[in-house]
Write an enzyme that holds these catalytic residues in place. Sequence first.
Site, PDB file in Angstrom:
ATOM      1  N   LYS A  72       0.855  -1.159  -0.059  1.00 23.73           N
ATOM      2  CA  LYS A  72       0.235  -0.101  -0.191  1.00 23.73           C
ATOM      3  C   LYS A  72       0.869   1.301   0.052  1.00 23.73           C
ATOM      4  CE  LYS A  72      -4.142  -2.068   2.076  1.00 23.73           C
ATOM      5  NZ  LYS A  72      -5.055  -1.985   2.992  1.00 23.73           N
ATOM      6  N   ASP A 109      -9.943   2.793   2.301  1.00 28.91           N
ATOM      7  CA  ASP A 109      -9.839   2.060   3.745  1.00 28.91           C
ATOM      8  C   ASP A 109     -10.543   2.722   4.781  1.00 28.91           C
ATOM      9  OD1 ASP A 109      -8.708  -0.191   2.869  1.00 28.91           O
ATOM     10  OD2 ASP A 109      -6.842   0.183   3.345  1.00 28.91           O
TER      11      ASP A 109
HETATM   12  P1  NDP Z   1       0.655  -3.360   8.713  1.00 31.81           P
HETATM   13  O1  NDP Z   1       1.719  -4.408   8.445  1.00 31.81           O
HETATM   14  O2  NDP Z   1       0.946  -1.949   8.163  1.00 31.81           O
HETATM   15  O3  NDP Z   1       0.639  -3.145  10.528  1.00 31.81           O
HETATM   16  C1  NDP Z   1       0.673  -4.027  11.231  1.00 31.81           C
HETATM   17  C2  NDP Z   1       0.479  -3.462  12.633  1.00 31.81           C
HETATM   18  O4  NDP Z   1       0.218  -4.887  13.759  1.00 31.81           O
HETATM   19  C3  NDP Z   1       1.662  -2.878  13.350  1.00 31.81           C
HETATM   20  O5  NDP Z   1       0.987  -1.707  14.058  1.00 31.81           O
HETATM   21  C4  NDP Z   1       2.548  -3.621  14.236  1.00 31.81           C
HETATM   22  O6  NDP Z   1       3.212  -3.199  15.305  1.00 31.81           O
HETATM   23  C5  NDP Z   1       1.365  -4.588  14.794  1.00 31.81           C
HETATM   24  N1  NDP Z   1       1.900  -5.927  15.001  1.00 31.81           N
HETATM   25  C6  NDP Z   1       2.230  -6.860  14.229  1.00 31.81           C
HETATM   26  N2  NDP Z   1       2.746  -7.931  15.270  1.00 31.81           N
HETATM   27  C7  NDP Z   1       2.581  -7.573  16.205  1.00 31.81           C
HETATM   28  C8  NDP Z   1       3.073  -8.346  17.740  1.00 31.81           C
HETATM   29  N3  NDP Z   1       3.298  -9.625  17.793  1.00 31.81           N
HETATM   30  N4  NDP Z   1       2.395  -7.458  18.862  1.00 31.81           N
HETATM   31  C9  NDP Z   1       2.032  -6.148  18.714  1.00 31.81           C
HETATM   32  N5  NDP Z   1       1.664  -5.428  17.460  1.00 31.81           N
HETATM   33  C10 NDP Z   1       1.914  -6.204  16.493  1.00 31.81           C
HETATM   34  O7  NDP Z   1      -0.698  -3.919   8.330  1.00 31.81           O
HETATM   35  P2  NDP Z   1      -2.119  -3.218   8.043  1.00 31.81           P
HETATM   36  O8  NDP Z   1      -2.118  -1.946   8.801  1.00 31.81           O
HETATM   37  O9  NDP Z   1      -2.207  -3.080   6.574  1.00 31.81           O
HETATM   38  O10 NDP Z   1      -3.190  -4.128   8.411  1.00 31.81           O
HETATM   39  C11 NDP Z   1      -3.311  -4.586   9.640  1.00 31.81           C
HETATM   40  C12 NDP Z   1      -4.744  -5.488   9.841  1.00 31.81           C
HETATM   41  O11 NDP Z   1      -5.853  -5.043   9.324  1.00 31.81           O
HETATM   42  C13 NDP Z   1      -4.446  -6.740   9.037  1.00 31.81           C
HETATM   43  O12 NDP Z   1      -4.959  -7.833  10.047  1.00 31.81           O
HETATM   44  C14 NDP Z   1      -5.388  -6.461   7.711  1.00 31.81           C
HETATM   45  O13 NDP Z   1      -5.782  -7.801   7.120  1.00 31.81           O
HETATM   46  C15 NDP Z   1      -6.509  -5.689   8.405  1.00 31.81           C
HETATM   47  N6  NDP Z   1      -7.172  -4.863   7.250  1.00 31.81           N
HETATM   48  C16 NDP Z   1      -8.548  -5.181   7.175  1.00 31.81           C
HETATM   49  C17 NDP Z   1      -9.279  -4.394   6.148  1.00 31.81           C
HETATM   50  C18 NDP Z   1     -10.607  -4.687   5.878  1.00 31.81           C
HETATM   51  O14 NDP Z   1     -11.167  -4.300   4.860  1.00 31.81           O
HETATM   52  N7  NDP Z   1     -11.378  -5.373   6.797  1.00 31.81           N
HETATM   53  C19 NDP Z   1      -8.539  -3.233   5.420  1.00 31.81           C
HETATM   54  C20 NDP Z   1      -7.037  -3.377   5.885  1.00 31.81           C
HETATM   55  C21 NDP Z   1      -6.429  -3.857   6.567  1.00 31.81           C
HETATM   56  P3  NDP Z   1       4.730  -2.691  15.057  1.00 31.81           P
HETATM   57  O15 NDP Z   1       4.650  -1.231  14.381  1.00 31.81           O
HETATM   58  O16 NDP Z   1       5.303  -2.615  16.385  1.00 31.81           O
HETATM   59  O17 NDP Z   1       5.207  -3.695  14.022  1.00 31.81           O
END
Ligand code: NDP
Length: 287
Positions: A72, A109
């Site tokens: 993205k 989104d």
């Molecule tokens: P990103 O990869 O950009 O962000 C992931 C986030 O998860 C970060 O804040 C990361 O923290 C955190 N994270 C990952 N692992 C851990 C952990 N072990 N402990 C704590 N925090 C953690 O993903 P997106 O923002 O693009 O997507 C996030 C979610 O939203 C996904 O599940 C996706 O499927 C869903 N989504 C759903 C949509 C819908 O239409 N329903 C649309 C878009 C997304 P850190 O910064 O510390 O790594």
Amino acid sequence: MSVENIVGLLGWPTSHSISPIMQNQALKTAGLTNWLYVPMPVRPEPKERIKEAVWGLRALGFKGANVTVPYKEAVVPYLDRLSDEAAQIGAVNTIVVDEHDHLVGHNTDGIGFINDLADHGFLVANKSILILGAGGSARALAYTVLAQKCKHLLILNRTENKASDIAHSLKQKFPESVVEAGPLAKEYLQKNKADLVINTTSLGLPSKPEESPWDSGVAFAQSQVVYDLIYNPAITPFLKQAERSKATTLNGLGMLVHQGAKSFEIWTGLKAPLSVMKSAVFQAVKD
Ligand code: NDP
């Protein structure tokens, strides 16, 4: 009838996505029988692949594409123009190839999320909102809830400086709201009095099915709305915790439909058949 107009989904992987089922059903219902929506898995290595894929949309005469994890933000430098919203968010989930052959990036989104909340009778204006996570979707939601005049926004993230960076840039754009950030830590969750709590982390996805960003020792208030962007599984550990506190829970299926509906409208110029798209995704997650 032969296919003349192709749109699709750029991501890696794309095999889990139900967007092709939803969008093809929408195209058929709208009578766009010469349109097709296809998955387009783009390998992350070598790095130039995503640039080639984005420019390939124009070369191959595509009408546009959706963009999902992990591209993205990566697609942004290869586009000719961004909508205001996508520029503010810094991420794109929809590309359109316009009539001048320009690649234009949008982000649906945030509005998809707001429209799903509205379907459930929740308006963000004047509300207090807690976002867990600071990735691409958190940025889209944070920008959009502030644009919709939420009163107070707190962003908590494992990597605290990512939450602080988002809060810092949004504070300047929306000085009339209070915008704060912090670590994803128990003491911050305990102080939570938000009207709406949103999980945008990937904890709870099939790859991390037992995990939740919420501390199990902290209860929700019954009056809170608790939203998980994840829709598969339908009830994540995070939503189970909220259910135990008798809070109102929502998963991300409605957001998926609404963000897809906006993409459909950007590509085709037609109103999206929302109810058909909803039935298609409900059926797809049941199967
Ligand atoms: P990103 O990869 O950009 O962000 C992931 C986030 O998860 C970060 O804040 C990361 O923290 C955190 N994270 C990952 N692992 C851990 C952990 N072990 N402990 C704590 N925090 C953690 O993903 P997106 O923002 O693009 O997507 C996030 C979610 O939203 C996904 O599940 C996706 O499927 C869903 N989504 C759903 C949509 C819908 O239409 N329903 C649309 C878009 C997304 P850190 O910064 O510390 O790594």
